[in-house]
Design a protein around this motif. Structure first.
Motif, PDB file in Angstrom:
ATOM      1  N   UNK A 175       3.594   3.838  -7.718  1.00  0.00           N
ATOM      2  CA  UNK A 175       3.027   2.532  -7.412  1.00  0.00           C
ATOM      3  C   UNK A 175       3.815   1.448  -8.113  1.00  0.00           C
ATOM      4  N   UNK A 176       4.020   0.362  -7.422  1.00  0.00           N
ATOM      5  CA  UNK A 176       4.635  -0.801  -8.056  1.00  0.00           C
ATOM      6  C   UNK A 176       3.649  -1.357  -9.067  1.00  0.00           C
ATOM      7  N   UNK A 177       4.125  -1.670 -10.283  1.00  0.00           N
ATOM      8  CA  UNK A 177       3.182  -2.140 -11.291  1.00  0.00           C
ATOM      9  C   UNK A 177       2.699  -3.564 -11.054  1.00  0.00           C
ATOM     10  N   UNK A 178       3.283  -4.271 -10.088  1.00  0.00           N
ATOM     11  CA  UNK A 178       2.855  -5.655  -9.869  1.00  0.00           C
ATOM     12  C   UNK A 178       2.187  -5.766  -8.501  1.00  0.00           C
ATOM     13  N   UNK A 179       1.272  -6.729  -8.360  1.00  0.00           N
ATOM     14  CA  UNK A 179       0.652  -6.912  -7.064  1.00  0.00           C
ATOM     15  C   UNK A 179       1.733  -7.233  -6.039  1.00  0.00           C
ATOM     16  N   UNK A 180       1.604  -6.894  -4.822  1.00  0.00           N
ATOM     17  CA  UNK A 180       0.442  -6.292  -4.146  1.00  0.00           C
ATOM     18  C   UNK A 180       0.382  -4.784  -4.233  1.00  0.00           C
ATOM     19  N   UNK A 181       0.958  -4.230  -5.237  1.00  0.00           N
ATOM     20  CA  UNK A 181       0.857  -2.798  -5.485  1.00  0.00           C
ATOM     21  C   UNK A 181       1.326  -1.949  -4.317  1.00  0.00           C
TER      22      UNK A 181
ATOM     23  N   UNK B 101       8.722   9.257  -1.906  1.00  0.00           N
ATOM     24  CA  UNK B 101       9.994   9.943  -1.743  1.00  0.00           C
ATOM     25  C   UNK B 101       9.754  11.231  -0.989  1.00  0.00           C
ATOM     26  N   UNK B 102      10.352  11.341   0.163  1.00  0.00           N
ATOM     27  CA  UNK B 102      10.198  12.563   0.933  1.00  0.00           C
ATOM     28  C   UNK B 102      11.492  12.792   1.696  1.00  0.00           C
ATOM     29  N   UNK B 103      11.974  14.001   1.632  1.00  0.00           N
ATOM     30  CA  UNK B 103      13.234  14.354   2.296  1.00  0.00           C
ATOM     31  C   UNK B 103      14.333  13.383   1.854  1.00  0.00           C
ATOM     32  N   UNK B 104      15.069  12.808   2.756  1.00  0.00           N
ATOM     33  CA  UNK B 104      16.185  11.948   2.360  1.00  0.00           C
ATOM     34  C   UNK B 104      15.830  10.479   2.461  1.00  0.00           C
ATOM     35  N   UNK B 105      14.555  10.182   2.452  1.00  0.00           N
ATOM     36  CA  UNK B 105      14.159   8.782   2.574  1.00  0.00           C
ATOM     37  C   UNK B 105      13.197   8.384   1.473  1.00  0.00           C
ATOM     38  N   UNK B 106      13.214   7.076   1.246  1.00  0.00           N
ATOM     39  CA  UNK B 106      12.180   6.501   0.395  1.00  0.00           C
ATOM     40  C   UNK B 106      11.454   5.469   1.247  1.00  0.00           C
ATOM     41  N   UNK B 107      10.164   5.670   1.424  1.00  0.00           N
ATOM     42  CA  UNK B 107       9.361   4.714   2.181  1.00  0.00           C
ATOM     43  C   UNK B 107       8.560   3.881   1.218  1.00  0.00           C
ATOM     44  N   UNK B 108       8.517   2.586   1.497  1.00  0.00           N
ATOM     45  CA  UNK B 108       7.645   1.711   0.715  1.00  0.00           C
ATOM     46  C   UNK B 108       6.471   1.359   1.612  1.00  0.00           C
ATOM     47  N   UNK B 109       5.256   1.636   1.124  1.00  0.00           N
ATOM     48  CA  UNK B 109       4.054   1.313   1.889  1.00  0.00           C
ATOM     49  C   UNK B 109       3.320   0.172   1.213  1.00  0.00           C
ATOM     50  N   UNK B 110       2.769  -0.671   2.042  1.00  0.00           N
ATOM     51  CA  UNK B 110       1.906  -1.715   1.509  1.00  0.00           C
ATOM     52  C   UNK B 110       0.530  -1.129   1.243  1.00  0.00           C
ATOM     53  N   UNK B 111      -0.327  -1.966   0.747  1.00  0.00           N
ATOM     54  CA  UNK B 111      -1.612  -1.457   0.295  1.00  0.00           C
ATOM     55  C   UNK B 111      -2.437  -0.874   1.440  1.00  0.00           C
ATOM     56  N   UNK B 112      -2.499  -1.599   2.544  1.00  0.00           N
ATOM     57  CA  UNK B 112      -3.345  -1.121   3.631  1.00  0.00           C
ATOM     58  C   UNK B 112      -2.556  -0.733   4.870  1.00  0.00           C
ATOM     59  N   UNK B 113      -1.208  -0.791   4.783  1.00  0.00           N
ATOM     60  CA  UNK B 113      -0.430  -0.483   5.986  1.00  0.00           C
ATOM     61  C   UNK B 113      -0.275   1.023   6.128  1.00  0.00           C
ATOM     62  N   UNK B 114      -0.298   1.434   7.349  1.00  0.00           N
ATOM     63  CA  UNK B 114      -0.089   2.849   7.602  1.00  0.00           C
ATOM     64  C   UNK B 114       1.345   3.120   8.032  1.00  0.00           C
TER      65      UNK B 114
END
Lengths: 520, 829
Positions: free
Chosen positions: A46-52, A57-70
């Protein structure tokens, strides 16, 4: 003169899980959201700053998810091979990740291409992280070494080759910018100080270490490996504080909640257990569909994200706090109506007439008070009472039996009511707490309605059901007795020959206790 | 000479009464209680005075119609007394001669009262006579001028009533009603049909007359109330019936103006009938127990009901419960035994049905009544009531365990309840309820008393007829949010050869638990629950067991059905001594070593007090009372009493109370008769003459007379193995095989027992006497004593196969022998 005493309804303590504050708290999450990743999720941060936002990390990618985004709001996919351990910096602006291709990449969360590449490990890098001064990165690789890097110059500061197996986990101290720890498959956790040339402390965990964690205070260290989670006191030189063995497969990840009061551990046995950090007892546990690899908790415990071996990301959001406004809206009488007349102090010559306290009796109690047994029985045979509080129905039946009027209360009922009664009896007679009373009731019903058997198909069916239920229960009891017998023989084999006669008693005792437990 | 007697504590045996005097705002309630009349202030709720002077039961009391500060009382001792009840002074005593069963004082007849006396020469027939009260100086007067008014009346005061302006008298008996008109000298008899109607028998139970009209109300055994009118005519009389009660109408009362009629019966409901119509009635339900008497105050403001359980309820005229006066409640059957509450030192026993009463002995008052069963009590014949059967307190009184069961024999609805004393509410609160703790009746229950360890180590043991004993322990609840912090659960279940467990008892330090299983006493370690050893004294089941206390804590006492009192030594595991005594009650004193045993033999109860370390009693009281004593309890005194007499030293720290089968509570007083009677003595001596206690005779007399005294004592305390040889064989044959050691051990004993020793005989006979003898006989007897001791000591030990310290002991005895020889030689000088 005594007032009428209401029927005593025997409350039975509910068996099984006890509702505590913790269960209420941890149950307060919505139904989970499942997101499919490309491979096993090995790290969630988790990012330590809002919006968190959180990096997965999965396979060869890093995905960044927002708080409520799928859907991922950002993706880092410029890895030639699997990426590992994407971790945010304390300010949430930089992200570092190791890789199967032996390099370490540093990303700006807003950019796309890596800002820096750190080359130096000879084997895949499974562990990277920032030290708390923000300018240095530590890493651990499958080449048994752990290294320290300088971000601005992208150079290696120091390298420690003390582990004798893969270094797979680690974390930095939050209070001291020079201290970090690494856990390795060589069963040890080592504590390094960047100012010295070698490790400061070595802790023997006893199993390949899968995850380590430092408490925010820096005084306690938690290591997970094998089936064990162990807590060590760093300030006492690595003394074992407590060893927890609550999982039955390897524990893969650890996490603290935002307040630091609860410790979470995820395991390959598909469970997440939550411990209290004061008593180190399990206060709650979650169940997941597959083995868990990674686990993270957002600040304020808003979201629990769990990554699993089959690449599914399980996200649970906290339910919004229930607002009691609706109930508050109901207009209540003004305060002065309550205190009206209450403040009057009687004078000496006043004659006080006390208002009799009105006692509220249940309907069946009122009927029992006036000796209307048949109606009292009717009152407790109403579906809401019969279904939800069968103990009330049984208590009234027992009271009627005690008064000797149960037979007359049961007699003279029509088909519908007899059906109702028999349904109740057939369903509840096998419950140990109701059996003594309901057996009497069943006896009486069969006695009373024996002459009319065969006149109504519904009632006949109910009688058959009752018979089946009792037959089943008898079989069950026989099986239980067999089990008890087997246990007795087992206990007997444990016993030394010398004091045979004494122990005979003891084994009896044990089985008796089991039996009593079953009874109540 | 001081002589102890069983003392009857004041218990309102039958409170018949004269109600309340009309001096508002001061009202007094007078009631007869046993041999006394009590004066109770209604306003302040305290007993103001006690009128004592009658030598037997007071049967009836009546206010003097001419002076409301005076009271007539009649008694079975044949006297009528006139009292000034405010000052508690008897004014006059009229001796009538025969038993007086009821008394009526009329306003119209100034110089005579009416009494019911048994008819001379005939049993169970009574007559109403008027007694002329002679006017004379002096306090004691004769009242011999009797004139018979009515023959064949009932014995109860409720069966005669005087009509309006005292012009006629009504008497009912069985199915007959007779009315006698004084002026006309006319006797009218009416009778109901004896044929049983469908409502049951219609015999008369009580009668009252309307105060203003010519109307008689009669109560009947089938629950009907009949109102008779027009009874001047033999044929044209009429009656109407009021019916609400389902069982016998115990008493009736009219209000002052006769507009209301009150009736009461076994339903414990007071019914108020208005205007003699059955449609208008009011009820005051749930008065606790059957109503025996109803009485209106002379100003008509208050009404009192007397209940069968020794309680008086005061009720307002608008049928509101006002207050109650309560002594020791008589319950049908005291199943709980006499238990002493360690906190209040009150006697605790069964009270109202389903209640536990705490009765303060000092103030003769019920402290409080604890509702254990917590169910509505319904009085109905043939109903299976559940009642309290066992009670146990923890050492400090903070925990109370109760067992209740229904009367059904086959399937008792057992409940074990544990109550915790909460300091805030100052009462016991239910902590744990255990349904069906045993599969069959619970026979005994005890707490482990360990003061120094506090309440955490509390253990409760219950024994049941389902052949097990169960150990219950407190379980702390770790969850801080839980409602209560501790609860009780079963920890261990023990059994012994599938025998029924009958008694249990913890040793004083709590380390050992003794449980008796029919014929066998088993001793268990309370830490590990291992069986340590067993004792047996066949034949006969064990009736009572208890451990010795203080210095005698190494002894275990047991009483068997076949009339043996046995004392086992726990260190040697051998029988120390036994005595032939049919012990009914065995009660250890919690503050001393003494144990009281009450025996029941040839229709009299006797008391033996002994120390377990000595086989002879400290105190014997033969013929304590004629009734069978069922229960006994030692109640600790607040401060040790100074007792001059050597005999009663064992009563220094605690007082002994008994309960007989007629539900009389008695105590043993250390003071002499005179001392007791001088203060406003609340107690009464039961008997005057007592034989000299055999114990004192025993002390004073010489050894030669021992044989005679033995017969005097009936069955004296006998030492174990008094006859040579045969007891060893007997024991060998009687002891169950599983208790015996191996045959190789027994062989030598058996052979030894067949050898005839010569010096034995005289020694053993005197063994118990010798030590009590004065020292003059010491030189010769001591030697014998030693030999006797040697015999005793070795053989039981051998029996149980413990021969470890034998050699050293015999050596020791040799030494002692030499020393004593020396001494005798010296004394010769």
């Amino acid at each position: 003169m005594a007032a009428y005493k209401p029927v005593v309804v025997q409350a039975c303590p509910k068996l099984g899980e006890r509702i505590t504050q913790d269960t209420l708290y941890w149950r307060g999450y919505k139904t989970p959201v499942q997101i499919k990743e490309f491979g096993a999720v090995n790290k969630i941060d988790f990012s330590p700053v809002p919006p968190y936002n959180y990096a997965v990390t999965a396979s060869s990618r890093i995905h960044i998810y927002g708080r409520y985004s799928h859907e991922p709001i950002k993706t880092f996919s410029r890895f030639r091979d699997a990426a590992y351990c994407a971790t945010y910096r304390d300010d949430g602006r930089l992200l570092v990740a190791g890789s199967e291709d032996r390099s370490i990449s540093l990303f700006d969360v807003s950019g796309k291409a890596p800002l820096r590449q750190f080359e130096g490990h000879t084997k895949p890098v499974h562990l990277v992280g920032f030290l708390s001064d923000k300018y240095r990165i530590f890493s651990g690789g499958d080449d048994y070494s752990s290294k320290l890097w300088d971000i601005p110059s992208a150079t290696e500061i120091i390298s420690y080759s003390e582990h004798t197996d893969y270094v797979r986990c680690g974390c930095a101290s939050k209070v001291n910018a020079d201290v970090f720890i690494t856990g390795s498959y060589d069963h040890t956790v080592k504590l390094f100080d960047a100012r010295t040339k070698s490790s400061v402390m070595t802790i023997e965990h006893g199993h390949p270490v899968e995850s380590v964690l430092l408490f925010p205070s820096g005084g306690l260290l938690v290591s997970a490996g094998g089936r064990y989670v162990k807590v060590w006191d760093v300030l006492k030189g690595g003394q074992l504080l407590v060893s927890l063995k609550n999982h039955h497969k390897t524990v893969t990840c650890l996490c603290l909640n935002s307040s630091g009061q609860r410790l979470l551990s995820g395991s390959l046995d598909r469970h997440v257990k939550i411990y209290s950090t004061t008593s180190y007892k399990v206060v709650h546990s979650f169940n997941y569909a597959t083995s868990i690899l990674s686990l993270a908790l957002s600040p304020e415990d808003e979201t629990i994200v769990v990554g699993m071996t089959n690449g599914v990301l399980n996200v649970k959001h906290r339910k919004p706090e229930e607002k009691n406004e609706s109930s508050q809206k109901k207009r209540q009488p003004a305060y002065r109506t309550y205190v009206k007349g209450k403040s009057y102090m009687p004078k000496q010559e006043d004659f006080c007439v006390s208002k009799p306290v009105k006692r509220v009796l249940r309907k069946y109690d009122k009927l029992l008070r006036s000796f209307q047994s048949s109606k009292a029985l009717d009152a407790v045979l109403e579906p809401p009472i019969m279904l939800h509080t069968p103990e009330v129905t049984v208590a009234v039946m027992q009271e009627l039996h005690r008064r000797g009027t149960l037979r007359s209360a049961l007699a003279g009922r029509d088909e519908k009511q007899v059906n109702l009664l028999l349904t109740f009896v057939a369903r509840r007679v096998i419950e140990p707490r109701f059996t003594p009373v309901l057996v009497i009731v069943a006896d009486m019903i069969t006695d009373i309605y024996q002459p009319v058997v065969g006149q109504s198909a519904i009632v006949d069916k109910q009688f058959l059901k009752l018979q089946q239920a009792i037959g089943k229960e008898i079989d069950y009891q026989e099986e239980l007795l067999e089990v008890l017998g087997m246990m007795d023989t087992l206990f007997a084999t444990f016993i030394k020959k010398s004091d045979m006669c004494l122990e005979e008693n003891k084994s009896n005792g044990v089985t008796e206790i089991i039996e009593t437990n079953r009874n109540y | 000479r001081r002589c102890p007697r069983g003392l009857r504590l004041p218990r309102g045996a039958r409170a018949s009464w004269a109600g309340v005097t009309a001096f508002p705002p001061r009202r007094y309630l007078l009631y007869a209680s046993g041999d006394f009349v009590k004066v109770h202030s209604v306003n302040t709720e305290e007993t103001l005075g006690l009128l004592c002077g009658h030598a037997d039961l007071v049967t009836d009391i009546q206010l003097n119609p001419h002076n409301h500060m005076q009271l007539y009382s009649s008694s079975l001792d044949g006297t009528i007394k006139l009292w000034d009840f405010m000052d508690g002074i008897p004014i006059k005593t009229f001796t009538v001669g025969s038993k007086l069963l009821a008394l009526y004082a009329l306003a119209s007849a100034e110089d005579s009262v009416f009494v019911v006396i048994p008819k001379k020469g005939e049993r169970d027939t009574f007559q109403l006579v008027s007694v002329k009260l002679t006017k004379g100086a002096g306090q004691d007067l004769e009242g011999k001028e009797l004139s018979v008014v009515l023959d064949g009346v009932g014995a109860s005061p409720k069966q005669i009533a005087f009509g309006r302006e005292d012009s006629y008298v009504v008497s009912v008996k069985d199915v007959n009603l007779q009315v006698y008109f004084f002026k006309q000298k006319l006797l009218n008899r009416f009778s109901l049909s004896t044929a049983k109607t469908k409502g049951g028998d219609n015999r008369f139970s009580c009668v009252v007359c309307h105060p203003k009209e010519d109307c008689i109300a009669t109560g009947h055994a089938d629950g009907k109330i009949r109102l008779w009118r027009n009874f001047h005519h033999k044929k044209a009389y009429t009656y109407s019936a009021l019916h609400w009660h389902h069982d016998i109408v115990m008493d009736l009362a009219y209000s002052l103006e006769g507009t209301r009629l009150l009736s009461g019966g076994v339903e414990s409901v007071l019914v108020q009938w208005h205007n003699e119509s059955s449609c208008q009635k009011d009820f005051l339900p749930r008065l606790g127990s059957p109503i025996e008497c109803i009485s209106m105050s002379s100003d008509g403001v208050l009404c009192c009901t007397l209940h069968t359980d020794n309680r008086i309820t005061i009720i307002n005229s608008n049928l509101r419960f006002s207050r109650s006066i309560q002594g020791l409640i008589k319950s049908r059957d005291v199943k709980t035994g006499l238990v002493v509450d360690p906190r209040t030192k009150a006697l605790v026993l069964n009270g109202e049905p389903g209640h536990l009463q705490f009765y303060s002995l000092q103030s003769d008052q019920q402290l409080f009544s604890l509702d254990i069963v917590q169910r509505q009590y319904i009085h109905q014949a043939g109903l299976k009531q559940s009642d309290l059967v066992k009670v146990a307190f923890s050492a400090r009184g903070s925990w109370l365990a109760t067992v209740e069961e229904s009367e059904e024999v086959a399937d008792p609805e057992l409940q074990l309840k544990l109550w915790f004393y909460s300091e805030e509410t100052q009462s016991f609160a239910l902590n744990t309820r255990i349904n069906i703790p045993h599969d069959n009746h619970i026979t005994d229950m005890c707490f482990r008393d360990m003061d120094e360890l506090g309440d955490d180590s509390l253990i409760l043991v219950t024994t049941g007829r389902d052949c097990v004993f169960k150990v219950w322990v407190m379980v702390g609840d770790s969850d801080p949010e839980a409602h209560q912090s501790v609860s009780w659960s079963c920890d261990f279940v023990g059994s012994y050869h599938n025998y029924q467990a009958t008694n249990c008892c913890f040793s004083e330090d709590g380390s050992l638990l003794a449980v008796s299983f029919e014929e066998t006493v088993t001793v268990w370690d309370s830490l590990t629950w291992d069986l340590k050893c067993t004792f047996c004294h066949p034949p006969g089941n064990i009736r009572n067991i208890c451990f010795g206390r203080l210095t005698c804590s190494k002894y275990l006492i047991g009483a068997t059905d076949y009339g043996f009192l046995c004392c086992w030594n726990l260190l040697t595991c051998a029988l120390e001594w036994s005595a032939h005594l049919n012990v009914v009650v065995l009660q250890p004193d919690p503050l001393s070593e003494h144990i009281a045993a009450v025996s029941w033999l040839s229709k009299e109860s006797s008391l033996f007090v002994f120390k377990p370390s000595e086989p002879w009693p400290v105190y014997i009281q033969r013929n304590l009372c004629k009734e069978k004593i069922l229960l006994a309890a030692f109640v600790p005194r607040d401060e040790p009493e100074m007792i001059n007499s050597e005999k009663y030293l064992w009563l220094r720290k605690s007082q002994l109370f008994f309960l007989t089968d007629t539900q009389e509570l008695m105590t043993l007083s250390t003071k002499s008769l005179e001392e007791r009677l001088t203060p406003s003595s609340k107690q009464l001596a039961v008997e005057e003459s007592l034989p000299v206690t055999p114990f004192s005779v025993l002390l004073g007399k010489h050894r030669r007379q021992q044989a005679q005294e033995d017969t005097d004592l009936g069955k004296p305390v006998v030492h174990n193995r008094q006859e040579q040889a045969s007891p060893a064989v007997k024991e060998l044959l009687h002891t169950p095989a599983h208790v015996l050691p191996s045959a190789s051990f027994l062989c030598t004993i058996f052979i030894n027992s067949l050898l005839i020793s010569k010096e034995n005989k005289s020694a053993e006979e005197v063994a118990d006497e010798v030590e009590m003898e004065s020292e003059k006989a010491e030189d010769e007897s001591d030697e014998e004593d030693v030999t006797a001791m040697e015999q005793e000591d070795t053989s039981p030990m051998e029996l149980l196969g413990e021969m470890t310290c034998k050699l050293s002991k015999s050596q020791e005895k040799e030494l002692r022998k030499i020393r004593k020889m020396d001494y005798s030689w010296l004394s010769a000088f």
